[in-house]
Design an enzyme around this catalytic site. Structure first.
Site, PDB file in Angstrom:
ATOM      1  N   LYS A  84       0.853  -1.190   0.000  1.00 26.86           N
ATOM      2  CA  LYS A  84       0.000   0.000   0.000  1.00 26.86           C
ATOM      3  C   LYS A  84       0.888   1.239   0.000  1.00 26.86           C
ATOM      4  O   LYS A  84       1.761   1.386   0.873  1.00 26.86           O
ATOM      5  CB  LYS A  84      -0.849   0.022   1.261  1.00 26.86           C
TER       6      LYS A  84
HETATM    7  C1  E4P Z   1      -8.287   0.339   3.664  1.00 27.26           C
HETATM    8  O1  E4P Z   1      -7.598   0.160   2.694  1.00 27.26           O
HETATM    9  C2  E4P Z   1      -8.293   1.638   4.362  1.00 27.26           C
HETATM   10  O2  E4P Z   1      -7.070   1.868   4.970  1.00 27.26           O
HETATM   11  C3  E4P Z   1      -9.414   1.670   5.357  1.00 27.26           C
HETATM   12  O3  E4P Z   1     -10.583   1.166   4.729  1.00 27.26           O
HETATM   13  C4  E4P Z   1      -9.648   3.025   5.941  1.00 27.26           C
HETATM   14  O4  E4P Z   1     -10.821   3.009   6.707  1.00 27.26           O
HETATM   15  P1  E4P Z   1     -11.198   4.156   7.759  1.00 27.26           P
HETATM   16  O5  E4P Z   1     -11.462   5.414   6.991  1.00 27.26           O
HETATM   17  O6  E4P Z   1     -12.423   3.647   8.437  1.00 27.26           O
HETATM   18  O7  E4P Z   1     -10.018   4.298   8.677  1.00 27.26           O
END
Ligand code: E4P
Length: 216
Positions: A84
């Site tokens: 990521k």
């Molecule tokens: C996933 O890839 C993201 O990091 C995650 O869905 C973020 O979610 P949040 O906005 O609830 O922290």
């Protein structure tokens, strides 16, 4: 649309995997910190032992060389690890380099359709538009997802779309209708998707009627 579990909790991951409904897992630094886990490589190794599918792990470095170095280390843990990378100039450069090395990437923190298009052009395997965080500031997260789905279809882009920052079952329904390839869903929401009061009531009634017959 396929499901990823958005979690770094091993119990949740095991439970969701055993349900047979997830194809992979996404983590981020906040989710890992919530588990009080300092050793990301060993946590990821544990996850690879449970889940046979893509597992996203995020780099902490913000500079291009640092991102590439961290990405290579994480990718060496297991072939299912996806790196990521947050959207930025250095992030795009890192995605391009990693794509050239055959390392899969998931460009994260996507808040505009054009950020997603840039990620796809740089060679990202996945893009993660954040729906809930846009809703939180009074914008409509689903509009972002719809725009990205339209652009990727019109231009026949191979980059997969992960609906992220999912907060409720409506997000999941709309993401599926929009044509997202994946939705990454927190464990709580995953369970909300399974249950319905009429299913629960129906099971109770069937059981009650059955017990009447077997009592005779
Ligand atoms: C996933 O890839 C993201 O990091 C995650 O869905 C973020 O979610 P949040 O906005 O609830 O922290």
């Amino acid at each position: 649309m396929q499901f990823f579990l958005d979690s770094a909790n091993l119990e949740e991951i095991k439970s969701a995997w055993e349900m047979g409904i997830i194809s992979g897992v996404t983590t981020n630094p906040s989710l890992v910190a919530k588990e009080n886990e300092r050793d990301l490589p060993s946590l990821l190794t544990e996850i690879t032992r449970i889940v046979d599918g893509p597992i996203s792990a995020e780099v902490i470095a913000l500079d291009y060389p640092g991102m590439v170095r961290e990405a290579q280390e994480l990718a060496s843990i297991h072939s299912n690890i996806v790196i990521k990378i947050p959207q930025s100039v250095d992030g795009l450069k890192a995605v391009k380099t990693l794509a050239g090395q055959g390392i899969k990437t998931n460009m994260t923190l996507i808040f505009t359709p054009i950020q997603a298009l840039l990620a796809a052009r740089a060679g990202a395997t996945y893009v993660s538009p954040f729906l809930g965080r846009l809703d939180d500031i009074g914008e409509i997260g689903l509009n972002l997802l719809n725009d990205i789905c339209e652009i990727f279809t019109v231009h026949n882009l191979q980059c997969a779309i992960i609906a992220a920052s999912i907060r409720n079952p409506i997000h999941v329904l709309e993401a599926a209708k929009a044509g997202a390839d994946f939705a990454t869903v927190p464990f709580k929401v995953l369970n909300q998707l399974v249950n319905h009061p009429l299913t629960t009531a129906g099971i109770e009634k069937f059981l009650k009627d059955w017990q009447k017959i077997s009592a005779n």
